[in-house]
Design a protein around this motif. Structure first.
Motif, mmCIF file in Angstrom:
data_model
loop_
_atom_site.group_PDB
_atom_site.id
_atom_site.type_symbol
_atom_site.label_atom_id
_atom_site.label_comp_id
_atom_site.label_asym_id
_atom_site.label_seq_id
_atom_site.Cartn_x
_atom_site.Cartn_y
_atom_site.Cartn_z
ATOM 1 N N TYR A 100 0.849 -1.180 0.000
ATOM 2 C CA TYR A 100 0.000 0.000 0.000
ATOM 3 C C TYR A 100 0.890 1.236 0.000
ATOM 4 N N ASN A 101 0.621 2.145 -0.903
ATOM 5 C CA ASN A 101 1.354 3.404 -0.974
ATOM 6 C C ASN A 101 0.365 4.542 -0.739
ATOM 7 N N SER A 102 0.669 5.388 0.236
ATOM 8 C CA SER A 102 -0.198 6.532 0.520
ATOM 9 C C SER A 102 0.558 7.816 0.223
ATOM 10 N N GLU A 115 -4.317 9.710 -0.362
ATOM 11 C CA GLU A 115 -4.741 8.816 -1.435
ATOM 12 C C GLU A 115 -3.906 7.541 -1.331
ATOM 13 N N THR A 116 -4.566 6.416 -1.286
ATOM 14 C CA THR A 116 -3.871 5.140 -1.104
ATOM 15 C C THR A 116 -4.008 4.297 -2.369
ATOM 16 N N HIS A 117 -2.893 3.728 -2.807
ATOM 17 C CA HIS A 117 -2.864 2.829 -3.961
ATOM 18 C C HIS A 117 -2.405 1.468 -3.494
ATOM 19 N N LYS A 118 -3.080 0.453 -3.966
ATOM 20 C CA LYS A 118 -2.721 -0.918 -3.621
ATOM 21 C C LYS A 118 -1.992 -1.533 -4.809
ATOM 22 N N THR A 183 -11.142 4.245 -3.855
ATOM 23 C CA THR A 183 -10.052 5.201 -4.060
ATOM 24 C C THR A 183 -9.594 5.233 -5.517
#
Length: 187
Positions: A100-102, A115-118, A183
């Protein structure tokens, strides 16, 4: 008369020779051979005589053969749909790393939103990825076979492809969960 005209290519790709015998070879059915190539239909038709199916030796000539081909093509299209769904399911089960990158992004009224990307991945040299690659090759070959079958323009075979794909989707994808990530901005 110019002597070069005797050996100029015509539209069929052969040389025009006024002294040559103009008889064309015929097939056993009495039709023209056209250089070993059969005539391809360019419109949809219902028929079951002299229908080539994928390979030159696989020719349908009776109603029973067409019924058998219909069932085989129907099952092939169902298998294709089942393989697509199975690969997706296998991919979900074999995912080995989730990251997870926020990052902060500007929000309304001067606020800051996160904003979070998986990111989901697996190792390139792994049994799951090798299996996925093998199944992908089978899926691509099946898809091209189905496309070529459809391109025979034989209505019976086209119906078999469509009915098999629809039945396969109906049977195999009903359990497929559609996950919507709130998201995610692009769909």
């Amino acid at each position: 008369m110019d002597h070069r005209a005797h050996h100029m290519p015509n539209l069929s790709g052969t040389t025009a020779d006024p002294h040559a015998d103009h008889h064309h070879p015929t097939t056993a059915s009495g039709g023209h051979d056209h250089g070993g190539m059969s005539m391809m239909h360019m419109t949809f038709y219902f028929g079951y005589e002299n229908v080539e199916l994928l390979f030159s030796g696989l020719v349908i000539n009776t109603g029973g053969e067409m019924a058998g081909a219909f069932v085989a093509v129907f099952l092939l299209a169902m298998l294709y749909e089942g393989l697509k769904i199975s690969r997706e399911s296998l991919l979900r089960k074999s995912q080995v790393s989730i990251r997870y990158n926020s990052m902060p992004v500007p929000g309304p009224n001067g606020t800051t939103l996160m904003e979070t990307h998986k990111t989901v991945g697996q190792q390139m040299i792994s049994l799951p990825h090798m299996l996925q690659t093998f199944l992908h090759v089978i899926q691509v070959v099946l898809s091209y076979f189905l496309m070529l079958i459809f391109m025979t323009y034989n209505a019976y075979l086209c119906i078999a492809v469509a009915a098999g794909a629809g039945t396969g989707y109906f049977l195999f994808s009903w359990k497929k969960a559609v996950v919507v990530d709130i998201t995610e901005h692009c769909h």
